[in-house]
Write an enzyme that holds these catalytic residues in place. Structure first.
Site, PDB file in Angstrom:
ATOM      1  NE  ARG A 184      10.423   2.811   1.890  1.00 60.47           N
ATOM      2  CZ  ARG A 184      10.064   1.785   2.662  1.00 60.47           C
ATOM      3  NH1 ARG A 184       9.432   0.761   2.146  1.00 60.47           N
ATOM      4  NH2 ARG A 184      10.359   1.787   3.959  1.00 60.47           N
ATOM      5  CE1 TYR A 235      10.664   6.112 -23.533  1.00 62.25           C
ATOM      6  CE2 TYR A 235      11.221   4.596 -21.761  1.00 62.25           C
ATOM      7  CZ  TYR A 235      11.284   5.852 -22.335  1.00 62.25           C
ATOM      8  OH  TYR A 235      11.964   6.858 -21.694  1.00 62.25           O
ATOM      9  CE  LYS A 260       8.009  10.611 -21.357  1.00 60.19           C
ATOM     10  NZ  LYS A 260       8.159   9.221 -21.727  1.00 60.19           N
ATOM     11  CG  ASP A 262       4.223   2.244 -21.917  1.00 59.55           C
ATOM     12  OD1 ASP A 262       3.478   3.244 -21.887  1.00 59.55           O
ATOM     13  OD2 ASP A 262       5.457   2.308 -21.795  1.00 59.55           O
TER      14      ASP A 262
HETATM   15  C1  LIG Z   1       8.792   8.123 -21.261  1.00 55.67           C
HETATM   16  C2  LIG Z   1       8.206   6.795 -21.424  1.00 55.67           C
HETATM   17  C3  LIG Z   1       8.417   5.787 -20.480  1.00 55.67           C
HETATM   18  C4  LIG Z   1       9.299   5.978 -19.263  1.00 55.67           C
HETATM   19  O1  LIG Z   1       8.845   6.982 -18.414  1.00 55.67           O
HETATM   20  P1  LIG Z   1       9.818   7.832 -17.457  1.00 55.67           P
HETATM   21  O2  LIG Z   1       8.860   8.717 -16.763  1.00 55.67           O
HETATM   22  O3  LIG Z   1      10.806   8.527 -18.322  1.00 55.67           O
HETATM   23  O4  LIG Z   1      10.486   6.862 -16.546  1.00 55.67           O
HETATM   24  C5  LIG Z   1       7.794   4.562 -20.673  1.00 55.67           C
HETATM   25  N1  LIG Z   1       7.051   4.335 -21.766  1.00 55.67           N
HETATM   26  C6  LIG Z   1       6.836   5.277 -22.701  1.00 55.67           C
HETATM   27  C7  LIG Z   1       6.001   4.950 -23.887  1.00 55.67           C
HETATM   28  C8  LIG Z   1       7.408   6.535 -22.571  1.00 55.67           C
HETATM   29  O5  LIG Z   1       7.215   7.454 -23.515  1.00 55.67           O
END
Ligand SMILES: *Cc1c(COP(=O)(O)O)cnc(C)c1O
Length: 389
Positions: A48, A102, A199, A174
């Site tokens: 952690r 998102y 992703k 993001d």
């Molecule tokens: C999936 C996603 C998230 C969140 O990610 P998790 O791993 O599901 O918590 C944030 N931003 C975008 C653009 C995403 O596609």
């Protein structure tokens, strides 16, 4: 190893690897210890604290991929998003966020921030002036997502970064949809780059993780909150993610190519009303995307003509699966109105241009002819069943 000299696939394959001194194995050893001796060492290692050997190795790789000084990995993309935002916001502060975020990030902001006395504004559009207009005296962070979900709108990285610098606030992105293969926002002056590593970094739909890359100073600040919030990633998943990233360059470039071919095919299709893909010259953000992206990505959206029922269409596909997630090597699609944006009211969805017939398509690495054939047969099937009914 000097990161600047190495190209993308070399970074993906080698940076941050741990040496197997004992057996000279080809891959990083996996250290599962949660307990490390601390009597005679300077660094107190603990999962952690984000500093186990495997965590540190992977952080080096992600920092190199994003041209950043430093990086942190998290247990999910949302752990990365929430920790990064909260590290720079306290009661009385204000954050400017791009509209059409998102869904999870939108929910975090609208459901949680007021509990902590944090004010927020969403922009009206995607122009730099839309961001500037919302900045107040107490604004501390500006937050963008480009290409955005699900309409793949493009925000000008350099322009937003300049506005943030001028106002002395932190800019965050993001960068999940682009992946570090296609876009490196730090090169354009953005301060903090966030990924859902679930992703493209993971890429095989079997890992849940998140990442943040930034300057050492910013990462230090995020780390202090991260260790209190506790959203660290297990070493086994860290090890799997390191392995996955080795092929990220070749995977994502193949997805770029397939997505471009699919976008052109769908654009010309009689049953399709609109296609949203930054690689198409018809896309409003095409010129901007050409300037700030190395590839246009594997994500696109399209609108079926009203005579093709979206839900029947999805059920008629044989190869392409309906799926909530995205960016795997397998092609998947979903209806944002029914899934990722289902928690938004229909009014908010309509405002953001997300119609019920919209399909978000995550293009995989299959042979593109097979993907086209699947869509062709699904449309034919829906037309036939509609005609009979
Ligand atoms: C999936 C996603 C998230 C969140 O990610 P998790 O791993 O599901 O918590 C944030 N931003 C975008 C653009 C995403 O596609």
């Amino acid at each position: 190893m000097s990161i600047k000299k190495n190209g993308l696939n070399t970074i993906c394959t080698h940076v941050g690897e741990l040496e197997d001194k004992q057996h000279k194995g080809a891959v990083s050893p996996l250290y599962m210890s949660t307990s490390y001796a601390f009597d005679d060492v300077e660094v107190k290692r603990y999962p952690r604290y984000f500093n186990t050997p495997n965590q540190e190795g992977l952080c080096k790789k992600i920092a190199a991929l994003e041209h950043a000084e430093s990086a942190l990995i998290f247990g999910s993309g949302m752990a990365a998003v929430s920790t990064a935002l909260m590290a720079f916001l306290k009661a009385g502060d204000h954050v400017v966020l791009q509209q059409t975020l998102y869904g999870g990030t939108y929910n975090l902001v609208t459901e949680e921030f007021s509990k902590y006395g944090i004010e927020y504004s969403f922009t009206q559009g995607w122009e730099a002036s839309d961001f500037e207009e919302k900045i107040q005296k107490n604004t501390k962070v500006v937050y963008i997502e480009t290409p955005s979900n699900p309409l793949l709108t493009i925000t000008d990285l350099a322009a937003v970064a300049a506005i943030a610098k001028k106002n002395g606030i932190v800019s965050m992105i993001d960068n999940t949809f682009a992946s570090p293969v296609n876009q490196n926002p730090i090169d354009f002056g953005i301060d903090v780059v966030i990924h859902s590593a679930t992703k493209y970094m993971g890429g095989h739909s079997d890992i849940c993780a998140g990442a943040v890359a930034a300057s050492e100073l910013h990462i230090e600040r995020i780390f202090h909150l991260a260790k209190n919030f506790g959203g660290s990633l297990s070493d086994y998943t860290v090890w799997l993610l390191e392995r996955s990233i080795k092929t990220m360059g070749i995977r994502v470039r193949a997805q770029n190519e397939n997505a471009m071919a699919m976008a052109k095919y769908l654009y010309d299709h009689v049953a399709i009303d609109a296609v949203y893909y930054p690689g198409l010259t018809s896309h409003t953000g095409h010129e901007l995307a050409k300037n700030q992206m190395k590839g246009f990505g594997g994500m696109l959206s399209f609108e079926l003509k009203p005579f093709i029922d979206a839900s029947k269409f999805q059920k008629s596909l044989k190869l392409i699966k309906s799926s909530m997630s995205l960016a795997g090597v397998e092609s998947t699609l979903l209806s944002p109105a029914q899934t990722s944006h289902a928690l938004m009211s229909p009014e908010v969805r309509a405002e953001q241009g997300i119609r019920d017939g919209l399909i978000r398509f995550s293009v995989g690495i299959e042979e593109v002819e097979d993907l086209m054939e699947d869509i062709e047969q699904a449309i034919a099937h829906v037309k036939l069943s509609t005609a009979i009914a």
